[in-house]
Design an enzyme around this catalytic site. Structure first.
Site, PDB file in Angstrom:
ATOM      1  N   SER A   1     -11.656  -7.658  42.827  1.00 57.69           N
ATOM      2  CA  SER A   1     -10.781  -6.724  42.101  1.00 57.69           C
ATOM      3  C   SER A   1      -9.293  -6.883  42.356  1.00 57.69           C
ATOM      4  O   SER A   1      -8.484  -6.233  41.694  1.00 57.69           O
ATOM      5  CB  SER A   1     -11.188  -5.282  42.409  1.00 57.69           C
ATOM      6  OG  SER A   1     -12.346  -4.956  41.690  1.00 57.69           O
TER       7      SER A   1
ATOM      8  N   LYS B   1      -2.595   1.351  43.935  1.00 57.66           N
ATOM      9  CA  LYS B   1      -3.816   1.650  43.171  1.00 57.66           C
ATOM     10  C   LYS B   1      -4.289   3.063  43.509  1.00 57.66           C
ATOM     11  O   LYS B   1      -4.270   3.463  44.673  1.00 57.66           O
ATOM     12  CB  LYS B   1      -4.890   0.620  43.555  1.00 57.66           C
ATOM     13  CG  LYS B   1      -6.181   0.701  42.745  1.00 57.66           C
ATOM     14  CD  LYS B   1      -7.148  -0.393  43.197  1.00 57.66           C
ATOM     15  CE  LYS B   1      -8.438  -0.409  42.392  1.00 57.66           C
ATOM     16  NZ  LYS B   1      -9.338  -1.502  42.846  1.00 57.66           N
TER      17      LYS B   1
ATOM     18  N   SER C   1     -10.873  -4.551  39.166  1.00 56.63           N
ATOM     19  CA  SER C   1     -10.578  -3.168  38.841  1.00 56.63           C
ATOM     20  C   SER C   1      -9.121  -2.773  39.104  1.00 56.63           C
ATOM     21  O   SER C   1      -8.666  -1.761  38.609  1.00 56.63           O
ATOM     22  CB  SER C   1     -11.477  -2.247  39.666  1.00 56.63           C
ATOM     23  OG  SER C   1     -11.207  -2.425  41.052  1.00 56.63           O
TER      24      SER C   1
END
Ligand code: MG
Ligand code: ZN
Lengths: 484, 96, 516
Positions: free
Chosen positions: A176, A77, A152
Site C-alpha cells: 500500500s 494517511k 491503499s
C-alpha cells in the site's frame, strides 16, 4: 518552490530564503487549486497548518535548535491517530472518531518540527489497491484523472505527486505504499517489520502493517524514515536497535553490488511496457558495475493467497472492536444488543471491508483454520525462507512494483480478485518482514509512471536506500511532474 | 471447498455483520472466487513446516509494573456513542 | 435415591497483585469510580497496542511453580474472539495452545487423608470490564465500566478430580492459602480477585460395572466459599433427579456405543433426540448459582460449541523461560503451606489437625508460633495458646498477626510462668488479657496481684477442711467415682481465689482421699 524537495526546502530556510510559513502557504495554495479534482485529502485545517509554521519560524528566529524536518509540510494517511483530530481510516464507522493520543510517528514528526498539513484519503481501513474503497471520496491519479493513484495509501501518494506536500506518510500491509508510489511516479518505501512503531497506526493486518515515507526522491524518503524509525516501548514488535543515519552515506554506492532477479517477478500478467522499463533500470545498474544474478523465489506465486488469509484473519479480529459500544458509529434503530452491533457494523463498513472480515472469520473458524489460516502460515515460512536464501546470494532483489501502470477508476471495482492480483509483487515483502522501495523508472507511451521495486533483507534499509539512490543519480525519471 | 449461502450467513453471524438476503448471493459468489484462488495453497507441500505467525525473531518484551497516565472519565468517554453518567451505555445484554 | 459419584473440576480466575494492568499503566485498585482507571490501550481504542507487564508474568510463573506445574520454555499469547460489551476489543488476550504452564497438582485434606488434585493448566490472560444490568422492568440498557478491563488474571483449571462439594471447597481454600502466602493474589472473593466456575456431573453405576455420565453443567458466579459448597451439593442432587426423571420418561437414553474410559472404569454418555430427529449427545450447559434461593438456574443449552477463532496475538511477542529463571523462582518461593504442615507435625510433634490450623493462618502466624516455642520450649502449649487464644483475639479485633500487641516472646514467657507457678488456666487467661496492653507476663501478674499459693502446709489444711465439708463427694469417690474429687479441688480453689498451685492441690487431694 513546488518542485523543490524537502531537503532543498530545508536548505532554503537555513539560508533565510524562505520561511516555514511561506512554504506551508505555497503547498496549501496548491491544495486549494487542485485538490477538488484530485481529492487526495480528507481533512486539512489550513489555519492550524499556518499556526504550526509560524511557531517553527518563531523558534528559528529565537535561535532555538530545530528538528530534522523543520517547516516541512507532511501529509499523513488517515489511519494514523492524531490527538484531538478526527481519524477516520476512510471509514464511515470512524466518521466522528477523535483519538485522545498521537501515533508514535506523529509524535516523531512533531518532535522534528514538521508541519502536519492534513490527513489523506485511503481505502477503508487500508483495504484496497486503488483508494476507491474510501467511504468518503475517490482519489485520482495526478498523471491521469481517469485513473486511480493506486492504494491503499493513494491520497498520500497523490498529494506528493501533485505537489500538495513534499512528503507524506503511508502504511503498507501488502504493498500500500510501494504500489501507489509506482502508479504516481514517486518514491515510496516500506521499512522492515519492526523498524517503525505501529503505535497509533489503526491496525489492518498487525503482523504485516508498517508505516513508511512517500517522497519526490530517495534522499527525502531517507530523511523522513530517519525521523520516524526507531524504538518505541509502546509497540512490543518494534525492535530496539539503533537507526542508522540513512541520509549520511546515501551517495556511497554499494560495491560490489549483486542484484537478484527472480523469474517469478516477470511472469504472466506483467505488462510489456512495465517489463521494458524495469529491464532498462537493471541496465543502468549494470552500467554502474552491478552484477545481475538470476534467482528463484519459488513460493512467491503463492504470496497473494497467503496474504489474503493472514491479513484478513488478523483484520477480522482487529476490526471486531468497531461494534458501536465504546466508540465509532452506532446505528439508530435496533432491537437489543446483538442487533445493534450487527447493524452498526453492517452500516459502518463498506463492501470490501465486510468481504475481508468474512474471509478472515471463515479462515479462522473451527473446521477451516487448519486448511486455511495455519496452512497459509506454513507457506508464509517458505516465502521467508526463499528470501533468506536469496539474500545469502545477492544484496537486493529487483523487479517491477506493480504488473501494470495506473488502471482506470472502476476497472477492477467489481472483481475483487483482479484487484488483489495488482499487489502480486509487493505482498511477499510484508509476509517475509523485509524492506522494500519503489522508485520511478520510466513511463508508458501514454505517459503513466512505472516503478522499480527493490527489496532488501530485514533491517537492510540503509543498503536499500543507497542502491535506490544509485539509480536516481543516473536517471531523471523522478524529476518529472504531472501537468495538472 | 466452497461456501453455501447458509455458510455465508453463519460466518456473518460469527463476525456480527448484518447482511441482507440480497447481499448473501453476491458475497457468496465473490468469496468463492477468492476461496477457489486461495485453494492453490493446497498444492504446496508443507510437511514439517512450522507456521510463521510473525516475521520477527523477537521475544521477551516487557514493560515494568509502573503506573502510566490514565485518561479522565470525560476523555475516556469522549468517543462513546451513548453515555450515562460516567458509564458507557449499551442496549440491555439480556433481552436478545 | 440412586447412588452416584460426583465429578467436579474447577476453573479459577485470580487477579494478580500488580500495581498496573497487564498491558498498560492503569491502576488495578479495587473500587475506583467508574471509568476513572482507563486509557487508550485498555479501552481498546483504534491504534493501541499491548505491552506485557513483567511483574504479572513473574507472579504467574511463581504461582505455576508453586502448583507443581511443568513450565513451558516457550510460550505465546492468543486472541480469543467473542463479542461482549465488557470486552472493548471484542477479543481477549489469553493463551490457547501453548500456555506457559501445565500439569501440576495441589494437595488437599479430605476425611480420607491428603489427596492430590491435578491441575490441567494455568495461564495468564486479561480481565474484562464490569457490566451493570438494570433489572427493573422496562429498563433496556446496561452500563459498562472498563476499570477492570485488562487486569492481569491467572486462570487455573483443575482436572475433574474432586468428588464432593466439600473437596471442591477445600481445594479452593488450599489454593487461596497458597496464592496468598506466595504473594501472587489477595484472593478476595468479595472483591472478585478470586472467581470460580465449576464443571460438575455425575457418574451413576450400572449393574454391569460401567457408569452412566450425566451431561456436564458449568456452574457460574460462585463468589463465596459457602456458595461453592452449597451449589455443588444442590447441583449433584438435581442432576441425579433429572437423570432419573428423563430416563423414566424416555427423553434421555444411555449411549453404550460411545463408552469411554475414565480413571479405571468405563463411562457411557447420555443422548437425546435432536431437532433433526437423530440421537445426539446432550450438550454442555451453564447454570447460574442463586445464593438467595439456594438453587442453580440452568441457562440455555447451546446446540453447538462457541467458536472463538483463536489465533496467535500478533501484537505481542513470545516469552521464553530458561532453567536459571525457574531455579530462581523456585528458590524465592520459600516453604509452601503443604510442606510447612508436614514439618510442623514432624518437628514439633503436633497433631495433623493442629498443624493444619497453624499453616492455614499463613507463614507469619507459623513464624510467631515458632518464636513462642523457642521462648517457652513447649510446642503443645505454644500451639494451644496461639491457635485458640491468640487467634480469637486477632479475629475479634480484626487484626493481622503482624499487628498483634502481644509479642511471641511475651506469650512464651507467660507459658513458662504458668508452668513454673502452676497458675490455672482461668487466671492465666486474665493475665493474658492484661498482657494484650503490652505488658510482660510478670508485669501483668504483678498488676493483677496474683500470688500463687504453693505452701504445702497451708494447702494441706485447706484440703482437709474441704474433705470434712464434702462427705458426699468423699463417699462417691470411695465408690469409684474419680470425678467426685473435683468438688474437693473446687473447694480449695474457691478458698484461694483460684491461686492455689494446681498440681500440688491435685497431689494433696489424692493423697488425703486415699487415707479416708
Ligand atoms: Mg479465562
Ligand atoms: Zn489502561
Amino acid at each position: 518552490m513546488l518542485d523543490l524537495t524537502a531537503t532543498e526546502l530545508l536548505q532554503r530556510q537555513a539560508n533565510g530564503d524562505s520561511s516555514a510559513e511561506s512554504i506551508t502557504q505555497t503547498f496549501l495554495a496548491q491544495f486549494r487549486q487542485h485538490d477538488s479534482r484530485i481529492r487526495a485529502f480528507l481533512h486539512v485545517d489550513e489555519a492550524d497548518a499556518i499556526e504550526q509554521a509560524k511557531a517553527i519560524d518563531a523558534k528559528r528566529k529565537g535561535g532555538e535548535s530545530l528538528g530534522k524536518l523543520a517547516g516541512i509540510p507532511v501529509a499523513v494517511k488517515d489511519v494514523l491517530c492524531t490527538k484531538g483530530r478526527r481519524t477516520t481510516c476512510g471509514s464511515k464507522i470512524l466518521q466522528n472518531f477523535v483519538p485522545p493520543y498521537d501515533a508514535h510517528v506523529i509524535t516523531k514528526l512533531k518532535e522534528a518540527d514538521a508541519i502536519l498539513i492534513g490527513k489523506t484519503n485511503c481505502d477503508e481501513f487500508a483495504m484496497g489497491s486503488s483508494t476507491e474503497n474510501s467511504a468518503y471520496q475517490t482519489t485520482r491519479n495526478p498523471w491521469d484523472l481517469e485513473r486511480t493513484p493506486g492504494g491503499s495509501s493513494g491520497g498520500s501518494a497523490a498529494s506528493v505527486a501533485a505537489s500538495q506536500a513534499p512528503l507524506a506518510l503511508g502504511t503498507d500491509t501488502g504493498g500500500s505504499i510501494r504500489q501507489p508510489a509506482s502508479l504516481c511516479g514517486i518514491v515510496g518505501m516500506k521499512p522492515s517489520y519492526g523498524r517503525v512503531s505501529r503505535f497509533g497506526l489503526i491496525a489492518y493486518g498487525s503482523s504485516l502493517d508498517q508505516v513508511g515515507p512517500f517522497a519526490q526522491d530517495v534522499r527525502d524518503a531517507a530523511l523522513l524514515l530517519e525521523v520516524i524509525a526507531g524504538h518505541d516501548p509502546r509497540d512490543s514488535t518494534c525492535v530496539n536497535t539503533p537507526v542508522p543515519p540513512y541520509t549520511a552515506m546515501l551517495d556511497e554506492p554499494i560495491k560490489p553490488l549483486t542484484i537478484g532477479v527472480a523469474k517469478q517477478f516477470f511472469g504472466k500478467g506483467l505488462d510489456s511496457e512495465v517489463e521494458q522499463a524495469v529491464r532498462s533500470a537493471l541496465k543502468v545498474y549494470e552500467g554502474q558495475g552491478a552484477k545481475i544474478k538470476d534467482i528463484s523465489l519459488p513460493h512467491s506465486p503463492y504470496a497473494v493467497a497467503v496474504y489474503y488469509l493472514v491479513a484478513t484473519a488478523e483484520a477480522s479480529s482487529n476490526l471486531a472492536r468497531y461494534d458501536g459500544v465504546h466508540f465509532g458509529h452506532r446505528t439508530e434503530k435496533f432491537a437489543g444488543l446483538i442487533d445493534m452491533v450487527k447493524k452498526s457494523r453492517g452500516e459502518g463498513f463498506g463492501a470490501e471491508v465486510k468481504r475481508r472480515i468474512m474471509l478472515g472469520t471463515y479462515a479462522l473458524s473451527s473446521g477451516y483454520i487448519d486448511a486455511y489460516y495455519l496452512k497459509a502460515l506454513k507457506v508464509r515460512r517458505l516465502i521467508r525462507q526463499d528470501f533468506d536464501q536469496a539474500f545469502a546470494q545477492c544484496d537486493v532483489v529487483m523487479g517491477p512494483t506493480s504488473p501494470t501502470a495506473a488502471f482506470k477508476i472502476g476497472e477492477k471495482a467489481d472483481d475483487p480478485l483482479a484487484m488483489y492480483l495488482s499487489d502480486i509483487y509487493t505482498i511477499s515483502a510484508n509476509l517475509a518482514g523485509i524492506c522494500g522501495i519503489s522508485i520511478p523508472c520510466g513511463f508508458t507511451k501514454s505517459g503513466l509512471p512505472i516503478g522499480l521495486q527493490i527489496l532488501g533483507g530485514p533491517f537492510a534499509e540503509e543498503k536499500l536506500l543507497r542502491v535506490a539512490r544509485l539509480h536516481e543519480r543516473e536517471t531523471d525519471w523522478h524529476k518529472r511532474r504531472p501537468a495538472l | 471447498m466452497s461456501l453455501s449461502p447458509d455458510e455465508v450467513r453463519k460466518v456473518a453471524e460469527l463476525a456480527r455483520l448484518e447482511i441482507s438476503d440480497a447481499e448473501v448471493d453476491t458475497i457468496a459468489r465473490q468469496l468463492n472466487a477468492i476461496v477457489d484462488y486461495i485453494n492453490q495453497l493446497q498444492q504446496v507441500s508443507t510437511d514439517g513446516v512450522e507456521p510463521l505467525a510473525h516475521a520477527l525473531d523477537l521475544h521477551d518484551v516487557f514493560r515494568e509494573d509502573l503506573p502510566g497516565e490514565s485518561l479522565t472519565e470525560d476523555e475516556a468517554l469522549a468517543n462513546a456513542p451513548a453515555r450515562k453518567g460516567n458509564f458507557y451505555s449499551v442496549p440491555a445484554v439480556f433481552g436478545d | 435415591m440412586m447412588s452416584y459419584r460426583t465429578i467436579i473440576g474447577l476453573e479459577v480466575h485470580v487477579q494478580l497483585l500488580t500495581r498496573t494492568k497487564l498491558f498498560c499503566g492503569c491502576a488495578t485498585t479495587f473500587g475506583l469510580p467508574p471509568n476513572s482507571a482507563t486509557c487508550a490501550v485498555c479501552c481498546g481504542l483504534p491504534g493501541t497496542l499491548p505491552v506485557m507487564n513483567r511483574t504479572a508474568f513473574q507472579l504467574a510463573l511463581k504461582a505455576a511453580v508453586a502448583l507443581n506445574c511443568t513450565i513451558a520454555t516457550f510460550t505465546k499469547w492468543d486472541r480469543k474472539n467473542y463479542y461482549y460489551p465488557d470486552l472493548p476489543k471484542n477479543y481477549q488476550i489469553s493463551q490457547y495452545d501453548l500456555p506457559f504452564s501445565s500439569e501440576g497438582w495441589l494437595e488437599i485434606e479430605t476425611p480420607a487423608g491428603a489427596r492430590k488434585i491435578g491441575i490441567i493448566r494455568a495461564h495468564l490472560e486479561e480481565d474484562a470490564g464490569k457490566m451493570l444490568h438494570d433489572e427493573r422492568a422496562g429498563k433496556n440498557d446496561s452500563l459498562v465500566d472498563l476499570n477492570r478491563t485488562g487486569t492481569p488474571l491467572l486462570e487455573i483449571v483443575s482436572h475433574p478430580d474432586m468428588e464432593t462439594a466439600e473437596e471442591a471447597k477445600a481445594y479452593l481454600e488450599e489454593l487461596r492459602l497458597l496464592l496468598r502466602e506466595i504473594g501472587v493474589s489477595d484472593c478476595e472473593m468479595q472483591e472478585g480477585s478470586l472467581r470460580c466456575d465449576a464443571n460438575i456431573n455425575l457418574h451413576v453405576p450400572q449393574p454391569d460395572g460401567s457408569f452412566v455420565a450425566t451431561p456436564i453443567i458449568e456452574v457460574k458466579n460462585l463468589n463465596t466459599f459457602r456458595g461453592v459448597e452449597r451449589s455443588l451439593k444442590y447441583e449433584s442432587e438435581r442432576q441425579a433427579a433429572e437423570l432419573q426423571r428423563n430416563l423414566d420418561a424416555g427423553v434421555w437414553h444411555v449411549d453404550a456405543t460411545r463408552t469411554s474410559k475414565f480413571r479405571d472404569y468405563r463411562v457411557s454418555p447420555i443422548t437425546q433426540r435432536k431437532s433433526d430427529g437423530a440421537l445426539g449427545p446432550v450438550s454442555k450447559a451453564t447454570a447460574g448459582w442463586d445464593e438467595r434461593t439456594g438453587r442453580t438456574e440452568i441457562q440455555r443449552r447451546k446446540e453447538e460449541a462457541s467458536d472463538y477463532c483463536y489465533f496467535p496475538e500478533p501484537d505481542l511477542v513470545p516469552v521464553t523461560v530458561d532453567a536459571d529463571t525457574l531455579e530462581r523462582v523456585r528458590a524465592e518461593l520459600g516453604e509452601l503451606p503443604a510442606a510447612q504442615k508436614t514439618r510442623l507435625q514432624s518437628q514439633y510433634g503436633l497433631p495433623v489437625y493442629d498443624a493444619g490450623v497453624l499453616s492455614r493462618q499463613g507463614r507469619a502466624f507459623v513464624a510467631y508460633f515458632e518464636a513462642v516455642v523457642k521462648q517457652c520450649g513447649d510446642a503443645k502449649e505454644a500451639c494451644n495458646w496461639t491457635m485458640n487464644d491468640l487467634l480469637s483475639t486477632l479475629n475479634d479485633r480484626k487484626l493481622d498477626i503482624k499487628e498483634s500487641s502481644l509479642s511471641p516472646e511475651n506469650l512464651g514467657e507467660l507459658i513458662s510462668e504458668i508452668q513454673a507457678t502452676g497458675l490455672n488456666k482461668q487466671r492465666a487467661r486474665e493475665v493474658y488479657a492484661v498482657m494484650l496492653d503490652g505488658l510482660t507476663a510478670k508485669q501483668a501478674i504483678d498488676k493483677l496481684g496474683f500470688k500463687v499459693v504453693a505452701d504445702e502446709g497451708q494447702l494441706l489444711e485447706l484440703v482437709r477442711k474441704a474433705i470434712a465439708a464434702n462427705p458426699k463427694a468423699v463417699a462417691d469417690f470411695k465408690k469409684g467415682k474419680v470425678k467426685a474429687a473435683d468438688a474437693i479441688k473446687g473447694f480449695v480453689m474457691r478458698e484461694t481465689k483460684g491461686m492455689a498451685k494446681t498440681e500440688m492441690v491435685q497431689q494433696l487431694v489424692m493423697r488425703e482421699l486415699a487415707k479416708e
